[in-house]
Design an enzyme around this catalytic site. Structure first.
Site, PDB file in Angstrom:
ATOM      1  CG  ASP A  17      46.117  25.548  49.630  1.00  0.00           C
ATOM      2  OD1 ASP A  17      45.730  25.279  50.780  1.00  0.00           O
ATOM      3  OD2 ASP A  17      45.354  25.708  48.661  1.00  0.00           O
ATOM      4  NE  ARG A  98      48.565  27.447  37.400  1.00  0.00           N
ATOM      5  CZ  ARG A  98      48.245  28.635  37.910  1.00  0.00           C
ATOM      6  NH1 ARG A  98      48.841  29.733  37.475  1.00  0.00           N
ATOM      7  NH2 ARG A  98      47.339  28.743  38.858  1.00  0.00           N
ATOM      8  CG  ASP A 127      45.597  26.069  37.353  1.00  0.00           C
ATOM      9  OD1 ASP A 127      45.690  26.325  36.135  1.00  0.00           O
ATOM     10  OD2 ASP A 127      45.081  26.843  38.169  1.00  0.00           O
ATOM     11  CB  SER A 179      40.124  30.101  44.497  1.00  0.00           C
ATOM     12  OG  SER A 179      41.259  29.750  43.736  1.00  0.00           O
TER      13      SER A 179
HETATM   14  N1  ARG Z   1      39.323  28.351  35.308  1.00  0.00           N
HETATM   15  C1  ARG Z   1      40.522  29.010  34.926  1.00  0.00           C
HETATM   16  C2  ARG Z   1      41.453  28.036  34.267  1.00  0.00           C
HETATM   17  O1  ARG Z   1      41.283  26.880  34.420  1.00  0.00           O
HETATM   18  C3  ARG Z   1      41.163  29.753  36.056  1.00  0.00           C
HETATM   19  C4  ARG Z   1      41.856  28.931  37.063  1.00  0.00           C
HETATM   20  C5  ARG Z   1      42.311  29.784  38.166  1.00  0.00           C
HETATM   21  N2  ARG Z   1      43.095  29.073  39.101  1.00  0.00           N
HETATM   22  C6  ARG Z   1      43.018  29.257  40.390  1.00  0.00           C
HETATM   23  N3  ARG Z   1      43.813  28.573  41.110  1.00  0.00           N
HETATM   24  N4  ARG Z   1      42.146  30.068  40.948  1.00  0.00           N
HETATM   25  O2  ARG Z   1      42.352  28.409  33.576  1.00  0.00           O
END
Ligand code: ARG
Length: 423
Positions: A17, A98, A127, A179
């Site tokens: 990506d 993040r 994110d 993912s």
């Molecule tokens: N659901 C979790 C969060 O919002 C994990 C996110 C994981 N991100 C990813 N790109 N797989 O913090």
């Protein structure tokens, strides 16, 4: 003289990506792309390889920043102080990384004189919000581009075809159907067959925790020492928190502790199935809570539980850089001065249990607690205490009774009347 192009700083992971993002930003926004790779302790095949891939994919520069120490000392310490658990289950690993990456995106934008920053998040997750909320608070003048949200590449195959047509490396091995996001604090696994909440997570999604079935049959004990709420030693050996995390990830992971499987409420309103493995993180929070149980005065402890929930929600929602989060941090910090001591953890077959705790700042008073002959508690004082403590509820109960009884007699009168009428 040729005018140089505007620049964009892209949060780059080395995956498909964000590699496609590089070319897409050039083609669609006519920008020079500076890739920024944040090392927060994630698994990777070499940071040099990621950097080369960024450059091969068309980036004009690639900065690799080791954020691990800062991540541990400025972010994870605060998460431990707040016993950070979104919805009482998720230790926020992605949500914590993040803001630090965003901070470096903004710094890079300033040093490269870039007007834009970009990230590779979809329009459906948390994110994107965390990146954009953090960047826009740190420098509201920066413009944010989210290529994956904008582009028209609907399927993975379309994306691969688009990449191949432009000479971008496409992973040769079949990519994981999941993912995954990971860092020092743990791993998040979503998508694939996990999207059906009825499906049990297959064993192969886990990478840093053993199955409890394969874990050793013998328990292992680890003593964690805390100083002002921060873990500072394992089994009496002083070490930096980052090493404590590495070591505990090994120990807890080997014993199959640290897995989470939950339905989570995303900020964008979607419920999603999430699996995590957070061996050291969960063990440290458990130990930290145990020490707080021993050392925090009751009213502070109770009040702090609410603060912790607010902290977790704020950080989950992308409000790391916010006055609310700062204020909550200040509350937590003020409670940590007396969190000094040792907690003994026992790992066995997928479990981690606190089996002992001690502290010089302990508020546990043996003479008050014991039922033995050394008991110093004033049993007689309890009588008056209970009388007054229950007074308000007793007044309420008495009034209820009064009302019910008069209702009852009213009922009786009414039914008596109707009986008479029927006679
Ligand atoms: N659901 C979790 C969060 O919002 C994990 C996110 C994981 N991100 C990813 N790109 N797989 O913090």
């Amino acid at each position: 003289m040729k005018m140089s192009k505007d620049k964009v700083i892209l949060a780059y992971s080395g995956g498909l990506d964000t590699s496609v993002c590089i070319k897409w930003l050039q083609e669609n926004y006519d920008l020079d792309v500076v890739a920024l790779v944040g090392d927060v302790g994630q698994e990777h095949d070499g940071l040099q390889a990621i950097k080369e891939k960024a450059l091969r994919s068309g980036a004009c520069a690639c900065e690799v920043v080791d954020m691990k120490e800062e991540f541990v000392n400025e972010y994870l310490t605060k998460a431990i102080a707040a016993n950070a658990m979104y919805e009482n289950k998720y230790p926020l690993l992605s949500a914590l990384s993040r803001p630090i990456i965003s901070k470096y995106l903004v710094e890079a934008a300033h040093s490269y004189g870039a007007k834009y920053v970009a990230h590779g998040c979809t329009g459906k997750g948390n994110d994107q919000v965390r990146f954009e909320a953090s960047v826009s608070v740190l420098d509201p003048s920066l413009q944010i581009i989210a290529p994956v949200r904008e582009w028209d590449l609907k399927t993975r195959d379309e994306e691969i075809a688009w990449a191949q047509a432009r000479g971008i490396d496409v992973p040769v091995t079949t990519e994981s159907p999941y993912s995954i996001d990971d860092n020092l604090w743990g791993r998040a696994i979503e998508c694939g067959i996990l999207e059906d909440p009825w499906n049990e997570p297959p064993e192969d999604i886990f990478a840093i925790t053993a199955s409890a079935l394969d874990a050793p049959d013998e328990p292992e004990y680890v003593e964690v020492t805390f100083k002002e709420g921060v873990p500072c030693a394992l089994d009496g050996v002083d070490m930096p928190l980052i090493d404590i995390i590495y070591t505990l990830n090994e120990v807890a992971g080997k014993h199959g502790f640290g897995r989470i499987d939950m339905i989570e409420n995303r900020l964008v309103g979607v419920k999603s199935r999430e699996c995590y493995e957070v061996p050291a993180g969960l063990a440290l929070i458990l130990a930290h809570q145990a020490l707080e149980d021993l050392c925090l005065e009751r009213e502070v402890l109770h009040y702090k539980l609410g603060i912790e929930q607010s902290w977790a929600i704020a950080v989950y929602y992308g409000q790391w850089f916010s006055p609310l989060k700062n204020a909550l941090d200040a509350f937590c910090a003020s409670t940590q001065k007396d969190i000094n001591g040792v907690v003994r953890l026992k790992f066995l077959k997928g479990t981690c249990v606190v089996v002992g705790s001690k502290s010089d700042s302990s508020l546990y008073d043996y003479a008050l607690a014991t039922y033995d002959k050394d008991d110093s508690f004033d049993h007689g004082a309890a009588k008056g205490f209970i009388q007054l403590q229950t007074l308000s509820a007793k007044v309420w109960a008495a009034k209820q009774l009064e009302r019910n009884t008069s209702n009852l007699s009213a009922d009786k009168v009414l039914s008596g009347v109707s009986e008479k009428e029927c006679e």
